[in-house]
Design an enzyme around this catalytic site. Sequence first.
Site, PDB file in Angstrom:
ATOM      1  CD  GLU A  12     -57.241  16.625 -97.856  1.00 17.36           C
ATOM      2  OE1 GLU A  12     -57.363  17.723 -97.319  1.00 17.36           O
ATOM      3  OE2 GLU A  12     -58.036  16.212 -98.720  1.00 17.36           O
ATOM      4  CG  ASP A 214     -56.541  27.175 -93.403  1.00 17.26           C
ATOM      5  OD1 ASP A 214     -56.582  26.100 -94.015  1.00 17.26           O
ATOM      6  OD2 ASP A 214     -57.506  27.972 -93.390  1.00 17.26           O
TER       7      ASP A 214
HETATM    8  N1  ADE Z   1     -59.707  23.936 -96.766  1.00 17.63           N
HETATM    9  C1  ADE Z   1     -58.680  24.149 -95.913  1.00 17.63           C
HETATM   10  N2  ADE Z   1     -58.610  25.445 -95.572  1.00 17.63           N
HETATM   11  C2  ADE Z   1     -59.610  26.073 -96.237  1.00 17.63           C
HETATM   12  C3  ADE Z   1     -60.037  27.423 -96.315  1.00 17.63           C
HETATM   13  N3  ADE Z   1     -59.402  28.380 -95.639  1.00 17.63           N
HETATM   14  N4  ADE Z   1     -61.086  27.711 -97.119  1.00 17.63           N
HETATM   15  C4  ADE Z   1     -61.713  26.724 -97.812  1.00 17.63           C
HETATM   16  N5  ADE Z   1     -61.340  25.443 -97.787  1.00 17.63           N
HETATM   17  C5  ADE Z   1     -60.297  25.113 -97.009  1.00 17.63           C
END
Ligand code: ADE
Length: 250
Positions: A12, A214
């Site tokens: 990032e 996600d």
């Molecule tokens: N950062 C990116 N995806 C995440 C997730 N599913 N849970 C916690 N932090 C995250």
Amino acid sequence: MLLGIMGAMPEEMDKIIAAIHNKKIVESGSRVYYRGELYGQEVVAVFSRWGKVAAATTATNMILNFKVDRIIFTGVAGAVSPELNVGDIVVGQRLFQHDMDARPLMQRFEIPLTGKASFETSKENVDILSLAVSNFLENNKEFLQLLSGQGIAHPKMLAGDIASGDLFISSSKMKHALVKNLPSVLCVEMEGAAVAQVCDDYGVPLTVVRVISDTADEKAHITAIGFVNQHAGDYSLSILKEYISLIHNS
Ligand code: ADE
């Protein structure tokens, strides 16, 4: 004005760090800080590592030793709102610590001795960052076309609540439990609300921008790693460019 730029993962931060001119590198507290100029703005940038404690110690160092005037946290998050898709962008308004629970001594989510269950970023900061993200979506047609070829069509921006905790949310069960208790939350990550608490303690303005990597379900780890490797750096650098041009002109 010195702007602190934080991200939790090297992917990032790498492109931001590469774009900094006249770089001075300072190692402190097991982190590497990059001080210099980004698009004409004095900055210090750091990869904080994952989780609330790592982010909080890094933010404290930024404030006390580097004397930053404001902090922007950029990175990825898992969507918990069904309105969000991978590639969408969230500008943080209130930041909750979803794993804070001192019941029965205090109300669930209350940060002990602050009387608060969340930390709020100022409306002015939310507005500036939202405009920066809109400009990013407007000005980067080539990047958006590339995303579209990879199944990320028409990314959008929402401003709203974010929950942070020392948990990677990786099942529908975990996600639904979180949403049941914090229904206003749009996405989850592992640092923002910790940095918000530090910034609140020291009176330093904070903005948080998160790109959805996600949907916080059983496939989250696979989708998130793929997205982070391919796109997180480009999103972060391009949004930062727009943000800096706005804070320079404000
Ligand atoms: N950062 C990116 N995806 C995440 C997730 N599913 N849970 C916690 N932090 C995250």
